[in-house]
Design a protein around this motif. Structure first.
Motif, PDB file in Angstrom:
ATOM      1  N   ASP A  64     -34.241  15.479 -37.708  1.00  0.00           N
ATOM      2  CA  ASP A  64     -32.838  15.888 -37.664  1.00  0.00           C
ATOM      3  C   ASP A  64     -32.644  17.397 -37.675  1.00  0.00           C
ATOM      4  O   ASP A  64     -31.617  17.895 -37.218  1.00  0.00           O
ATOM      5  N   GLN A  65     -33.640  18.087 -38.222  1.00  0.00           N
ATOM      6  CA  GLN A  65     -33.504  19.545 -38.237  1.00  0.00           C
ATOM      7  C   GLN A  65     -33.353  20.080 -36.804  1.00  0.00           C
ATOM      8  O   GLN A  65     -32.565  20.983 -36.554  1.00  0.00           O
ATOM      9  N   LYS A  66     -34.079  19.452 -35.880  1.00  0.00           N
ATOM     10  CA  LYS A  66     -34.000  19.891 -34.469  1.00  0.00           C
ATOM     11  C   LYS A  66     -32.607  19.585 -33.905  1.00  0.00           C
ATOM     12  O   LYS A  66     -32.046  20.365 -33.142  1.00  0.00           O
ATOM     13  N   ILE A  99     -30.323  22.234 -35.126  1.00  0.00           N
ATOM     14  CA  ILE A  99     -30.533  23.500 -34.404  1.00  0.00           C
ATOM     15  C   ILE A  99     -29.852  23.422 -33.029  1.00  0.00           C
ATOM     16  O   ILE A  99     -29.151  24.353 -32.606  1.00  0.00           O
ATOM     17  N   GLY A 100     -30.015  22.266 -32.348  1.00  0.00           N
ATOM     18  CA  GLY A 100     -29.355  22.069 -31.047  1.00  0.00           C
ATOM     19  C   GLY A 100     -27.847  22.199 -31.181  1.00  0.00           C
ATOM     20  O   GLY A 100     -27.180  22.872 -30.380  1.00  0.00           O
ATOM     21  N   GLU A 134     -38.421  16.378 -40.135  1.00  0.00           N
ATOM     22  CA  GLU A 134     -39.207  16.115 -38.928  1.00  0.00           C
ATOM     23  C   GLU A 134     -38.324  15.967 -37.686  1.00  0.00           C
ATOM     24  O   GLU A 134     -38.687  16.396 -36.609  1.00  0.00           O
TER      25      GLU A 134
END
Ligand SMILES: Nc1nc2c(ncn2[C@@H]2O[C@H](COP(=O)(O)OP(=O)(O)OP(=O)(O)O)[C@@H](O)[C@H]2O)c(=O)[nH]1
Length: 416
Positions: free
Chosen positions: A56-58, A61-62, A54
């Motif tokens: 940390d994946q973002k 990606i950053g 939900e």
């Protein structure tokens, strides 16, 4: 009407209470925890993985975009190897993007933290590799490129103390091995002496960074685990309360001897159905049942056997209540009432006869009865409720029919 002795319900309650005890025990001991016992650890890892997907994946990606963004330095400093370095950087980024898309959809979905840790390690390793490709003294600029990667590992892997430590130490080891085994570029004596002082300081700085990160990650992970335990405990307490409320409701509405509804619940349901049928102007039927010569049965077979007989007859009658709103209840002693909403008089009488036959078919021995088996007498009454009448009128009418059934010699149905 749910069954009060539902084994499944009490098993679930037992399981919930066991978990509450384990969690309370862990919380009471008040120690920091980086591993829970048994299934709890697995549940926590699933929860952490979910959070990772939900949030940390973002972050990852950053981080990858930043990593790719540094390709300007590849062209600026890379000389003849600029294209090769850029291709490597691009391939690492693409591979990671593919993994971040595919892993959550695959059977490895539970291992997202491992994937992220491997990705950060791979990015760090690529920078160590780039250092080899950058010409001469310019390569020292790429040594600094390892700092943001290390800092990123601290942030992105903050919820997993171990993963953070493994990635950081592995990268540092690879870096030190590279320092020991790669050729130093020809530098001026001044620059050489600066580098000789700078490199051990850089390794020391990195070590301190890892130490600080490890301390922070430890604190963050143990507090995340603590919060998880408290939330889980709250959820379990809520579940327990739900079961207890359900059980309390069952206890207050069930007759303990027969397992069917008690008189209190019968009166509540009858009042509700009366109001509902009054509104819809549909017939409400009552079937009143009394076991024949039950005093003789008790006298002959004993009170305990009498209880068993009551239970079996009650259960047999309850099995006829199939439609929502139908209810079979113990009215008192050896008397029962079946509520049949939206049921016309003819249908109710037909059903009453079926019930009577089914009790005869049970063939419960009753030596002192003329039929030699336990039988019932049944009175049936139906009404379309009116504003100036009440459910008591319906009860009285069913009672009168039952009295007539007894008068007519028992083991029969009389309908109004
Ligand atoms: N074993 C047992 N007997 C009960 C229970 N409740 C009521 N009884 C008995 O049921 C019997 C009812 O007897 P009566 O009212 O005289 O009626 P009966 O013998 O069935 O005769 P008829 O109704 O006229 O056919 C009494 O002996 C009560 O003690 C109970 O919970 N368990």
């Amino acid at each position: 009407m749910p069954n009060i002795s539902s084994q499944q319900d009490s098993d679930t309650l037992k399981r919930v209470e066991e978990q509450i005890n384990i969690l309370s025990g862990i919380l009471d001991r008040g120690r920091q925890h980086l591993r829970f016992p048994g299934r709890l650890e697995q549940r926590y890892l699933e929860f952490r993985n979910q959070r990772f997907l939900e949030i940390d994946q973002k972050i990852i990606i950053g981080g990858l975009l930043f990593y790719l963004g540094f390709s300007w330095s590849d062209f600026y400093l890379g000389g003849d190897n600029a294209n090769l370095i850029f291709i490597c950087r691009f391939l690492v980024t693409i591979t990671m993007f593919c993994l971040l898309w595919w892993v959550p959809r695959s059977r490895f979905a539970a291992h997202m933290v491992t994937v992220a840790a491997s990705g950060i390690f791979l990015a760090g390793l690529s920078v160590i590799f780039f250092i080899q490709l950058i010409p001469d003294a310019l390569k020292y600029a790429y040594h600094l490129g390892l700092v943001p990667i290390q800092v990123f590992a601290l942030v992105a892997l903050r919820l997993s103390y171990r993963a953070m430590l493994v990635v950081s130490v592995s990268l540092l080891v690879c870096y030190v091995v590279m320092l020991l085994f790669s050729d130093t570029p020809p530098l001026s004596p001044e620059l050489n002496s600066i580098v000789e002082i700078f490199m051990p300081l850089f390794v020391l700085f990195w070590l301190l960074l890892i130490g600080m990160g490890a301390y922070l990650a430890y604190a963050i992970e143990s507090s995340a685990r603590n919060d998880y335990m408290k939330n889980r405990l709250l959820a379990l307490e809520a579940e327990r309360l739900q079961y207890l409320t359900r059980r309390l409701h069952l206890l207050s509405t069930t007759d303990s001897l027969t397992g069917i509804a008690n008189r209190r619940y019968l009166e509540e349901c009858l009042a509700n159905e009366w109001r509902r049928c009054l509104r819809s102007q549909t017939p409400l039927s009552l079937v009143m049942v009394d076991i024949d010569n039950f005093k003789d049965y008790n006298d002959h077979y004993g009170h305990q056997q009498g209880d068993r007989c009551l239970h079996d007859i009650a259960q047999a009658m309850a099995s006829f209540c199939q439609r929502p709103g139908d209810l079979c209840a113990r009215y008192g002693g050896e008397e029962f009432i079946i509520i049949l909403p939206d049921t016309a008089p003819g249908e109710a009488a037909y059903m009453a006869e079926k019930i009577r036959e089914s009790i005869v078919a049970l063939a419960i021995p009753h030596e002192t009865s003329e039929h030699l088996v336990a039988t019932i007498s049944v009175g049936v009454a139906s009404m379309i409720p009116q504003a100036d009448s009440s459910s008591d009128d319906l009860l009285r009418s069913a009672d009168r029919m039952l009295y007539q059934a007894k008068e007519q010699g028992r083991n029969c149905v009389v309908a109004a």
